[in-house]
Scaffold this motif. Structure first.
Motif, PDB file in Angstrom:
ATOM      1  N   ARG A 155       0.848  -1.184   0.000  1.00  0.00           N
ATOM      2  CA  ARG A 155       0.000   0.000   0.000  1.00  0.00           C
ATOM      3  C   ARG A 155       0.883   1.233   0.000  1.00  0.00           C
ATOM      4  NH1 ARG A 155      -2.574  -0.542   4.540  1.00  0.00           N
ATOM      5  NH2 ARG A 155      -4.603  -1.242   3.814  1.00  0.00           N
ATOM      6  N   GLU A 156       0.471   2.218  -0.793  1.00  0.00           N
ATOM      7  CA  GLU A 156       1.146   3.510  -0.793  1.00  0.00           C
ATOM      8  C   GLU A 156       0.074   4.592  -0.740  1.00  0.00           C
ATOM      9  OE1 GLU A 156       3.965   6.367  -3.582  1.00  0.00           O
ATOM     10  OE2 GLU A 156       3.391   4.373  -4.266  1.00  0.00           O
ATOM     11  N   ASN A 157      -0.062   5.220   0.403  1.00  0.00           N
ATOM     12  CA  ASN A 157      -1.079   6.250   0.550  1.00  0.00           C
ATOM     13  C   ASN A 157      -0.747   7.474  -0.299  1.00  0.00           C
ATOM     14  OD1 ASN A 157      -2.512   4.698   2.320  1.00  0.00           O
ATOM     15  ND2 ASN A 157      -1.795   5.731   4.158  1.00  0.00           N
ATOM     16  N   VAL A 158      -1.766   8.018  -0.928  1.00  0.00           N
ATOM     17  CA  VAL A 158      -1.617   9.232  -1.717  1.00  0.00           C
ATOM     18  C   VAL A 158      -2.742  10.187  -1.345  1.00  0.00           C
ATOM     19  CG1 VAL A 158      -0.412   8.195  -3.673  1.00  0.00           C
ATOM     20  CG2 VAL A 158      -2.904   8.151  -3.608  1.00  0.00           C
ATOM     21  N   THR A 159      -2.533  11.455  -1.609  1.00  0.00           N
ATOM     22  CA  THR A 159      -3.568  12.447  -1.338  1.00  0.00           C
ATOM     23  C   THR A 159      -4.602  12.419  -2.462  1.00  0.00           C
ATOM     24  OG1 THR A 159      -2.370  14.204  -2.489  1.00  0.00           O
ATOM     25  CG2 THR A 159      -1.904  13.890  -0.139  1.00  0.00           C
ATOM     26  N   LEU A 160      -5.753  12.997  -2.208  1.00  0.00           N
ATOM     27  CA  LEU A 160      -6.813  13.012  -3.221  1.00  0.00           C
ATOM     28  C   LEU A 160      -6.356  13.750  -4.473  1.00  0.00           C
ATOM     29  CD1 LEU A 160      -9.676  11.871  -3.382  1.00  0.00           C
ATOM     30  CD2 LEU A 160     -10.541  14.125  -2.747  1.00  0.00           C
ATOM     31  N   SER A 161      -5.516  14.756  -4.299  1.00  0.00           N
ATOM     32  CA  SER A 161      -5.025  15.498  -5.461  1.00  0.00           C
ATOM     33  C   SER A 161      -4.081  14.673  -6.320  1.00  0.00           C
ATOM     34  CB  SER A 161      -4.305  16.772  -4.995  1.00  0.00           C
ATOM     35  OG  SER A 161      -3.175  16.441  -4.195  1.00  0.00           O
ATOM     36  N   GLN A 211     -19.379   4.089   5.278  1.00  0.00           N
ATOM     37  CA  GLN A 211     -19.423   2.848   6.051  1.00  0.00           C
ATOM     38  C   GLN A 211     -18.330   1.872   5.614  1.00  0.00           C
ATOM     39  OE1 GLN A 211     -23.901   2.661   5.342  1.00  0.00           O
ATOM     40  NE2 GLN A 211     -23.705   1.411   7.188  1.00  0.00           N
ATOM     41  N   GLN A 212     -18.088   1.796   4.313  1.00  0.00           N
ATOM     42  CA  GLN A 212     -17.034   0.897   3.829  1.00  0.00           C
ATOM     43  C   GLN A 212     -15.661   1.356   4.311  1.00  0.00           C
ATOM     44  OE1 GLN A 212     -17.432  -0.441  -0.361  1.00  0.00           O
ATOM     45  NE2 GLN A 212     -19.334   0.752  -0.380  1.00  0.00           N
ATOM     46  N   TYR A 213     -15.462   2.664   4.324  1.00  0.00           N
ATOM     47  CA  TYR A 213     -14.194   3.192   4.832  1.00  0.00           C
ATOM     48  C   TYR A 213     -14.030   2.872   6.311  1.00  0.00           C
ATOM     49  CZ  TYR A 213     -10.823   6.680   6.482  1.00  0.00           C
ATOM     50  OH  TYR A 213      -9.764   7.304   7.092  1.00  0.00           O
ATOM     51  N   VAL A 214     -15.115   3.010   7.071  1.00  0.00           N
ATOM     52  CA  VAL A 214     -15.061   2.669   8.490  1.00  0.00           C
ATOM     53  C   VAL A 214     -14.675   1.206   8.672  1.00  0.00           C
ATOM     54  CG1 VAL A 214     -16.473   2.344  10.562  1.00  0.00           C
ATOM     55  CG2 VAL A 214     -16.641   4.473   9.253  1.00  0.00           C
ATOM     56  N   LYS A 215     -15.270   0.359   7.871  1.00  0.00           N
ATOM     57  CA  LYS A 215     -14.954  -1.072   7.964  1.00  0.00           C
ATOM     58  C   LYS A 215     -13.488  -1.330   7.620  1.00  0.00           C
ATOM     59  CE  LYS A 215     -16.098  -3.691   4.585  1.00  0.00           C
ATOM     60  NZ  LYS A 215     -16.835  -4.461   3.577  1.00  0.00           N
ATOM     61  N   LEU A 252     -10.212   5.385  -0.759  1.00  0.00           N
ATOM     62  CA  LEU A 252      -9.411   4.999  -1.923  1.00  0.00           C
ATOM     63  C   LEU A 252      -8.056   4.443  -1.516  1.00  0.00           C
ATOM     64  CD1 LEU A 252     -10.225   7.989  -4.300  1.00  0.00           C
ATOM     65  CD2 LEU A 252     -10.991   5.621  -4.542  1.00  0.00           C
ATOM     66  N   ASN A 253      -7.554   4.821  -0.352  1.00  0.00           N
ATOM     67  CA  ASN A 253      -6.259   4.323   0.108  1.00  0.00           C
ATOM     68  C   ASN A 253      -6.356   3.012   0.876  1.00  0.00           C
ATOM     69  OD1 ASN A 253      -4.282   6.212  -0.834  1.00  0.00           O
ATOM     70  ND2 ASN A 253      -5.054   7.702   0.635  1.00  0.00           N
ATOM     71  N   THR A 254      -7.558   2.612   1.262  1.00  0.00           N
ATOM     72  CA  THR A 254      -7.702   1.395   2.071  1.00  0.00           C
ATOM     73  C   THR A 254      -8.409   0.255   1.354  1.00  0.00           C
ATOM     74  OG1 THR A 254      -9.727   2.311   3.049  1.00  0.00           O
ATOM     75  CG2 THR A 254      -7.669   2.643   4.260  1.00  0.00           C
ATOM     76  N   SER A 255      -9.021   0.526   0.236  1.00  0.00           N
ATOM     77  CA  SER A 255      -9.763  -0.526  -0.467  1.00  0.00           C
ATOM     78  C   SER A 255      -8.812  -1.544  -1.084  1.00  0.00           C
ATOM     79  CB  SER A 255     -10.638   0.097  -1.569  1.00  0.00           C
ATOM     80  OG  SER A 255     -11.631   0.917  -1.012  1.00  0.00           O
ATOM     81  N   PHE A 256      -9.249  -2.774  -1.150  1.00  0.00           N
ATOM     82  CA  PHE A 256      -8.459  -3.859  -1.728  1.00  0.00           C
ATOM     83  C   PHE A 256      -8.872  -4.065  -3.182  1.00  0.00           C
ATOM     84  CE2 PHE A 256      -7.743  -8.507  -2.435  1.00  0.00           C
ATOM     85  CZ  PHE A 256      -6.356  -8.441  -2.449  1.00  0.00           C
ATOM     86  N   PHE A 257      -7.885  -4.109  -4.068  1.00  0.00           N
ATOM     87  CA  PHE A 257      -8.147  -4.206  -5.498  1.00  0.00           C
ATOM     88  C   PHE A 257      -7.659  -5.517  -6.112  1.00  0.00           C
ATOM     89  CE2 PHE A 257      -8.310   0.279  -4.599  1.00  0.00           C
ATOM     90  CZ  PHE A 257      -9.259   0.793  -5.476  1.00  0.00           C
ATOM     91  N   TYR A 262      -3.351  -2.883  -2.006  1.00  0.00           N
ATOM     92  CA  TYR A 262      -4.261  -2.127  -1.149  1.00  0.00           C
ATOM     93  C   TYR A 262      -4.124  -0.649  -1.508  1.00  0.00           C
ATOM     94  CZ  TYR A 262      -4.919  -6.261   1.743  1.00  0.00           C
ATOM     95  OH  TYR A 262      -5.231  -7.520   2.194  1.00  0.00           O
ATOM     96  N   GLY A 263      -5.239  -0.028  -1.822  1.00  0.00           N
ATOM     97  CA  GLY A 263      -5.204   1.365  -2.211  1.00  0.00           C
ATOM     98  C   GLY A 263      -5.051   1.514  -3.714  1.00  0.00           C
ATOM     99  N   ILE A 264      -5.582   2.618  -4.223  1.00  0.00           N
ATOM    100  CA  ILE A 264      -5.636   2.791  -5.666  1.00  0.00           C
ATOM    101  C   ILE A 264      -4.260   3.039  -6.278  1.00  0.00           C
ATOM    102  CG2 ILE A 264      -6.038   5.284  -5.617  1.00  0.00           C
ATOM    103  CD1 ILE A 264      -8.172   4.696  -7.869  1.00  0.00           C
ATOM    104  N   GLN A 265      -3.310   3.583  -5.512  1.00  0.00           N
ATOM    105  CA  GLN A 265      -1.972   3.808  -6.056  1.00  0.00           C
ATOM    106  C   GLN A 265      -1.280   2.478  -6.315  1.00  0.00           C
ATOM    107  OE1 GLN A 265      -0.403   6.203  -7.270  1.00  0.00           O
ATOM    108  NE2 GLN A 265       1.788   6.071  -6.896  1.00  0.00           N
ATOM    109  N   ALA A 266      -1.316   1.582  -5.345  1.00  0.00           N
ATOM    110  CA  ALA A 266      -0.718   0.262  -5.542  1.00  0.00           C
ATOM    111  C   ALA A 266      -1.437  -0.504  -6.645  1.00  0.00           C
ATOM    112  CB  ALA A 266      -0.751  -0.528  -4.231  1.00  0.00           C
ATOM    113  N   ALA A 267      -2.774  -0.335  -6.724  1.00  0.00           N
ATOM    114  CA  ALA A 267      -3.547  -1.021  -7.759  1.00  0.00           C
ATOM    115  C   ALA A 267      -3.174  -0.516  -9.153  1.00  0.00           C
ATOM    116  CB  ALA A 267      -5.039  -0.822  -7.508  1.00  0.00           C
TER     117      ALA A 267
END
Length: 847
Positions: A155-161, A211-215, A252-257, A262-267
């Protein structure tokens, strides 16, 4: 008057309040009511008592009448109940009355409100779960290409921008189109999702993005009522504490693809080998579709599901059009973007594991990021390594070394290891490294290890120190490229107060009277051991450290004359830095492996790197002029395949356990070493017979690797020539002392003081140049301290002082350092013979 109680008379206007059955006879009716137990009770108004409290005369008749009336009313009530019950038979008995409905509604409402208030009060927003905060450290080439990801979670967290708008809209179209306008929870959607799941229309949670983000971020993935309740309340609270943009970014940073991403950057990298900021509508829609069923929707892994996946992909794109996020014309042009079957591997195999570990150590050693923070992950590290040069290095090693090994039939070939490093002299940037065939097979990084002797590749530092310090021979002659020395093998060094040291040349070759340039071309040990004494071993060490060797280099201290033959165990990377300083005209810039470091979009400050003057330009450039001859006509002619002006030096360690070539062009300094190591015991092994050759030396595989790599690495770049400013008299011959023919040393009779004046003594003032030095009348540059120094003759007792001088050539006593022996030795680094080999095998070595 009788003592019996008298019945009371009813008051005027009194009437019974109990209903009377219509068919009940008048005389059966009474005014007597019953209590809760059905027993008759008297009414205070039934009769009048006389003044003494006793019943009147009619009390008996009235009591009897009351008893009869009570029985009749009881019977009437039972009759009415029976009639009502008769009317609510069958299905009517199941229908609640309006009183029951109202009561149930009120009770339920109270329970719901109370439960909500209780849940809202008790459920707090917890800390993020450990898995959701784990990130990989991403290591990149200088051009942004991914080298590797280091961490348990990809996973690599990125900002929304940093996420393209198409990617944001695609996910919203797929998961929650009303995200920005709806509340944190949608009870109707939850009910609808549950119904669709039960009726076989697909598993649907009905959860909002919040809710999905909370999960994903705060809870776990288990399907339990408790988790759903917590999710519900945390989502409501989170919606009050964070903006919609913050929640979408987190989602977007925590969802599994899928594909471990994990996260859209890694995906984006896993499926299309690009950053999330580069995703277009088509690719973004595919990644958005994956969230619904990551493993099943990978059309590469499950090609049979493609039709269903394309249907989902079209659904996402149509939703983007419906919401006004995608132009219909552009939508019509889109075709399904099949992801790459294989993307760049991000595991630790190949060179990647070496690079990651070396860069991590570089970050820690330079206090850029501490080890604990690196372990926590989340760093994006752009290295100075250039992918094209890195690939060229690996290819050259394979072509000139690894592909020539026969590990099945030659055991010695299993010992072969290689290490290499390449640095831009002007910037100090490490642009390529070679550490081994595969990190998962050989863990030790050969570019940074410090346990193999560097051999004669150390000799240029001796000459540089001589020029830098204005050193002179034992008989007082200035040391220049044209200075003559006695190249007789096993000639005892003169002026050394320690034990007798008489190193042998390659194959015991006697060269007699020979210039420094020729001795460098042929790597004559006798000459350089004497020069080390003339300069002073401590000054040689200082120059080597100033050029770039680590002061902690094993066996660099206390080596005595043997320092010239390369007993030090420097790393390939350190040697490359030192040679880069020579290529940069004596200016030293500490090497770096890191171009940029960020964490979650925030730049991490890098330490300032300052270029300093290590040695004078004339000392560095004069050394370069000598080393050019090694490539042109000496032991490193194989390096000419680079097709560029080059300077360098070969070297071979004791017992042929390592062979080196260190060289440079004006634009690139590179060192290559071939090493022998037992794969089981890790002990050093000789390389006799490796690749089917009698022996391996620096002019063989190392120089060949260097030549091909340098040619490929600099392909397309202009050819640069060396611009050199030499020491005064560098191009003049310094003849031996007149009596040198009668003794073993070109220094002549070392017991007699030198009487000739220095032939290159400075007699004029200089003009400062752009480096802060001075330029004499002959155009030669002298930077900093005048390199010609003063005239010294030394001590007749053999103490060479700072500049060397005359003295006795005898010595005795025990060995004091550097592993020297009375017989000396050879570093086995001479002119190449047939097939790139140098000389015949000889078991004699210096220790």
């Amino acid at each position: 008057m009788s003592d019996e109680p008298q019945p009371k008379k009813p008051r005027p206007g009194w009437a019974s309040h109990e209903p009377q059955a219509a068919d009940t006879p008048d005389d059966a009716r009474d005014d007597t009511r019953t209590d809760a137990a059905g027993l008759p009770r008297s009414n205070e108004s039934d009769g009048e008592a006389d003044g003494h409290g006793e019943p009147g005369p009619a009390s008996a008749k009235t009591g009897a009448s009351a008893t009869a009336g009570a029985s009749a009313k009881k019977a009437a009530r039972e009759e009415r109940r029976a009639a009502l019950k008769a009317r609510r038979t069958g299905w009517r008995r199941l229908v609640p009355t309006w009183r029951m409905v109202l009561g149930a509604f009120l009770v339920t409402a109270l329970l719901v409100v109370g439960g909500f208030l209780l849940g809202y009060t008790l459920v707090q927003i917890p800390a993020a779960n450990a898995a959701a905060t784990q990130q990989a450290n991403v290591y990149l080439y200088a051009d942004g290409t991914v080298i590797a990801r280091d961490g348990e979670v990809n996973r690599e967290n990125v900002t929304l921008s940093q996420i393209s708008e198409d990617a944001q809209h695609a996910v919203l179209a797929a998961e929650d189109r009303d995200f920005y306008t709806e509340s944190a929870v949608d009870p109707l959607a939850m009910v609808r999702g549950a119904w669709n799941t039960l009726t076989g229309k697909g598993k649907q949670s009905g959860s909002t993005i919040t809710q999905q983000y909370v999960k994903n971020y705060y809870l776990r993935q288990e399907q339990t009522v408790t988790r759903k309740v917590k999710e519900f309340f945390i989502a409501i609270k989170l919606d009050r504490n964070q903006s919609k943009d913050e929640i979408l970014e987190g989602y977007l940073n925590t969802s599994f693809f899928g594909r471990g991403a994990y996260g859209i950057q890694a995906a984006a990298h896993a499926y299309y080998d690009m950053d999330a900021s580069e995703l277009d509508a088509g690719r973004a829609a595919y990644l958005a579709a994956l969230v619904n069923a990551p493993s099943q929707y990978d059309v590469v892994a499950h090609p049979g599901n493609r039709a269903f996946v394309e249907k989902r992909w079209n659904y996402v794109l149509d939703g983007m059009v419906d919401e006004g996020w995608l132009d219909p014309a552009e939508r019509a042009r889109l075709t399904f973007p099949v992801p790459k079957r294989t993307t760049l591997s991000t595991t630790m195999s190949g060179q990647r594991g070496y690079i990651v570990n070396i860069v991590k150590q570089h970050l820690v050693d330079n206090k850029i990021v501490d080890e604990a923070s690196l372990d926590a992950g989340g760093y994006r590290i752009t290295t100075t390594l250039q992918k094209s040069k890195q690939d060229a290095f690996v290819e050259s090693v394979d072509d000139n070394l690894m592909d020539r090994l026969d590990k099945k039939n030659r055991k010695v070939d299993t010992y072969v290891r290689a290490g290499g490093a390449s640095i831009e002299p002007k910037t100090g940037k490490v642009v390529a490294m070679y550490n081994g065939i595969d990190y998962v097979k050989q863990y030790t990084p050969n570019a940074t290890r410090r346990d193999f002797q560097v051999g004669s590749s150390f000799k240029p530092f001796v000459f540089t120190a001589a020029v830098e310090n204005g050193s002179r021979t034992q008989d007082g002659r200035r040391i220049t490229p044209g200075t003559h020395y006695d190249g007789t093998s096993e000639r005892p060094v003169q002026g050394w107060p320690g034990p007798r040291y008489a190193p042998e040349n390659e194959d015991h070759e006697d060269y007699g009277d020979i210039t420094v340039s020729e001795a460098t071309d042929k790597s004559v040990n006798a000459v350089y051991a004497q020069m080390a004494v003339d300069v002073g071993p401590d000054k040689v060490r200082k120059t080597a450290v100033d050029l770039g060797l680590s002061p902690d280099t094993p066996d660099l201290d206390g080596a005595g004359p043997s320092i010239a033959l390369g007993v030090a165990n420097a790393s390939v990377l350190d040697m490359t830095q030192a040679y880069a300083t020579l290529a940069n005209h004596g200016k030293h810039t500490p090497y770096t492996l890191v171009e940029k470091v960020t964490q979650n979009g925030r730049d991490i400050a890098l330490p300032e790197r300052h270029t300093r003057r290590a040695v004078s330009r004339e000392a560095a450039d004069t050394t370069t002029s000598v080393l050019k001859g090694v490539v042109e006509k000496g032991t490193a002619t194989a390096a000419q395949t680079s097709g560029r002006p080059a300077a360098g030096k070969t070297g071979t360690a004791e017992e042929d356990t390592a062979a080196w070539f260190a060289g440079y062009t004006p634009d690139l300094a590179t060192v290559v070493a071939v090493m022998g190591q037992d794969p089981v015991t890790a002990g050093h092994k000789s390389l006799y017979g490796a690749m089917g050759l009698p022996r391996v030396n620096g002019g063989g595989a190392p120089a060949e690797i260097w030549g091909q790599y340098t040619r490929d690495a600099l392909e397309g770049e202009p050819v640069s020539s060396f611009s050199l400013r030499l020491q005064p008299g560098a191009d003049e011959s310094q003849p031996p002392a007149p009596d040198s023919s009668g003794g073993p040393s070109s220094s002549g009779d070392v017991s007699a003081p030198a009487t000739d004046a220095p032939d290159d003594e400075d007699t004029d003032s200089g003009i400062p140049d752009d480096d802060g030095g001075s330029t004499g009348d002959d155009g030669s540059e002298s930077e900093g301290e005048n390199s010609t120094g003063g005239t010294t003759t030394g001590s007749p007792t053999g103490d060479t002082g700072d500049s060397g001088g005359t003295g006795t050539g005898t010595g005795g006593g025990d060995t004091t350092g550097g592993g020297t022996t009375d017989d000396g030795g050879s570093n086995r680094d001479e002119l190449p013979g047939p097939g790139g080999l140098s000389g015949a095998l000889d078991g004699r070595r210096w220790d």
